[in-house]
Design a protein around this motif. Structure first.
Motif, PDB file in Angstrom:
ATOM      1  N   ILE A 127      -5.972   1.158   7.550  1.00  0.00           N
ATOM      2  CA  ILE A 127      -5.982   0.590   6.206  1.00  0.00           C
ATOM      3  C   ILE A 127      -5.645  -0.897   6.204  1.00  0.00           C
ATOM      4  O   ILE A 127      -6.252  -1.681   5.472  1.00  0.00           O
ATOM      5  CB  ILE A 127      -5.026   1.386   5.297  1.00  0.00           C
ATOM      6  N   CYS A 128      -4.684  -1.295   7.032  1.00  0.00           N
ATOM      7  CA  CYS A 128      -4.260  -2.700   7.038  1.00  0.00           C
ATOM      8  C   CYS A 128      -4.809  -3.490   8.216  1.00  0.00           C
ATOM      9  O   CYS A 128      -4.328  -4.590   8.507  1.00  0.00           O
ATOM     10  CB  CYS A 128      -2.734  -2.790   7.012  1.00  0.00           C
ATOM     11  N   GLU A 138     -11.079   3.160  -3.185  1.00  0.00           N
ATOM     12  CA  GLU A 138     -10.518   1.890  -2.701  1.00  0.00           C
ATOM     13  C   GLU A 138     -10.359   1.903  -1.195  1.00  0.00           C
ATOM     14  O   GLU A 138     -10.648   0.913  -0.512  1.00  0.00           O
ATOM     15  CB  GLU A 138      -9.162   1.635  -3.363  1.00  0.00           C
ATOM     16  N   VAL A 139      -9.883   3.014  -0.665  1.00  0.00           N
ATOM     17  CA  VAL A 139      -9.734   3.130   0.790  1.00  0.00           C
ATOM     18  C   VAL A 139     -11.105   3.144   1.456  1.00  0.00           C
ATOM     19  O   VAL A 139     -11.291   2.548   2.529  1.00  0.00           O
ATOM     20  CB  VAL A 139      -8.902   4.373   1.152  1.00  0.00           C
ATOM     21  N   ALA A 179       1.248   2.518   5.891  1.00  0.00           N
ATOM     22  CA  ALA A 179       0.205   2.701   4.873  1.00  0.00           C
ATOM     23  C   ALA A 179      -0.681   3.890   5.227  1.00  0.00           C
ATOM     24  O   ALA A 179      -0.997   4.726   4.368  1.00  0.00           O
ATOM     25  CB  ALA A 179      -0.625   1.426   4.740  1.00  0.00           C
ATOM     26  N   TRP A 214       0.822  -1.201   0.000  1.00  0.00           N
ATOM     27  CA  TRP A 214       0.000   0.000   0.000  1.00  0.00           C
ATOM     28  C   TRP A 214       0.859   1.254   0.000  1.00  0.00           C
ATOM     29  O   TRP A 214       0.534   2.241  -0.679  1.00  0.00           O
ATOM     30  CB  TRP A 214      -0.947  -0.003   1.203  1.00  0.00           C
ATOM     31  N   GLU A 215       1.944   1.245   0.757  1.00  0.00           N
ATOM     32  CA  GLU A 215       2.837   2.415   0.766  1.00  0.00           C
ATOM     33  C   GLU A 215       3.355   2.678  -0.647  1.00  0.00           C
ATOM     34  O   GLU A 215       3.376   3.826  -1.116  1.00  0.00           O
ATOM     35  CB  GLU A 215       4.005   2.177   1.724  1.00  0.00           C
ATOM     36  N   ARG A 255       2.001   1.815  -3.476  1.00  0.00           N
ATOM     37  CA  ARG A 255       0.891   2.285  -4.316  1.00  0.00           C
ATOM     38  C   ARG A 255       0.622   3.768  -4.098  1.00  0.00           C
ATOM     39  O   ARG A 255       0.446   4.545  -5.045  1.00  0.00           O
ATOM     40  CB  ARG A 255      -0.347   1.461  -3.983  1.00  0.00           C
TER      41      ARG A 255
END
Length: 287
Positions: free
Chosen positions: A192-193, A180-181, A200, A102-103, A105
């Motif tokens: 997020i995770c 998406e988030v 992230a 994610w980071e 991205r």
């Protein structure tokens, strides 16, 4: 006692905000030297891996080590945090891969498009001088004022703001990532995770922050009310989304130094050379 670490930054860069946040959160003592956008290359040239900011310079002369990118600076800062639960990168390998994915991205897609979209609106607004020169030494700001028409054109071209439809395409990318988030957070997870704050969340908040203008942002941003009408309407809409509210919540609850290091380190400093009053007078004369 002077710090032997210098964080070189420019303007309102969200990548610099990401690095600054990680260092401050971990209680790492450093000196920040801010520079005018474009002119910053005079100070990063020769440090390796291009001339972009941020760069964290540790040590001097032959013993100097330079961290070139914000993810490298985050990993360095994380090593200064003793409590595993407070670290940005969990020890669990699967979770760490997810956080890093994610980071990556957000770094490669969200950040560039937030920057391009914002500058498409703001580069030729009056506030662009403050955006591009904030915190820089007085002499740089004077040169920045003189060269502002040229600097605007350089930045506008370098970020591909001059390409047909650039603003609209960048907004599409940003809105898709926010959606998406939104979907990730729909199951009730706080981050997020999953259940813990990670790199992230920090990356999403720092790089997505200019879209929602959190009050605690670590660099000056124009208020939504000061932005062009179309830009302000988009920002207000994103502020109301789950992803936008997540950014505002993260800044409200996480943009501070961890309690475990509050009493152990010297505060960070920004080297601004005390010029604000003089420059205000200088700018007033230009009106």
């Amino acid at each position: 006692m002077a710090s032997n670490m210098t964080l070189i930054t420019d303007g309102a860069s969200p990548y610099c905000e990401k690095a600054r946040w990680a260092l401050e959160r971990a209680g790492v003592s450093y000196v920040e030297t801010k520079h005018v956008v474009v002119l910053h290359m005079l100070f990063t040239r020769g440090l390796g891996a291009g001339t972009s900011c941020p760069k964290l310079v540790m040590g001097r002369s032959s013993e100097r080590v330079v961290l070139q990118e914000s993810p490298d600076i985050l990993r360095f800062a994380d090593k200064n945090i003793r409590n595993e639960e407070d670290r940005l990168y969990p020890d669990d390998p699967d979770m760490q891969r997810l956080v890093q994915a994610w980071e990556w991205r957000f770094d490669k897609q969200l950040g560039p498009h937030v920057r391009r979209w914002s500058y498409c609106y703001l580069l030729f607004e009056q506030c662009s001088y403050d955006l591009l020169t904030q915190g820089a030494p007085m002499l740089e700001r004077v040169f920045g004022w003189i060269l502002m028409p040229v600097l605007r054109r350089i930045v506008y071209g370098a970020l591909y703001c001059n390409k047909p439809g650039a603003k609209e395409r960048s907004l599409q990318v940003v809105e898709a990532i926010f959606k998406e988030v939104d979907e990730l957070l729909a199951d009730g997870r706080p981050y997020i995770c999953g259940r813990r704050f990670t790199a992230a969340d920090m990356t999403f908040a720092a790089l997505g922050g200019p879209m929602v203008s959190p009050p605690q942002y670590g660099a000056w941003l124009p208020g939504i009310e000061d932005c062009p009408t179309d830009m302000a309407l988009t920002m207000e809409s994103l502020r109301m989304s789950p992803a936008g509210r997540h950014i505002l919540k993260i800044y409200d609850t996480k943009r501070h130094r961890l309690r475990e290091v509050e009493e152990e380190v010297m505060p960070s400093r920004i080297r601004t050379f005390g010029f604000q009053g003089l420059m205000k007078s200088f700018l007033d004369l230009q009106k």
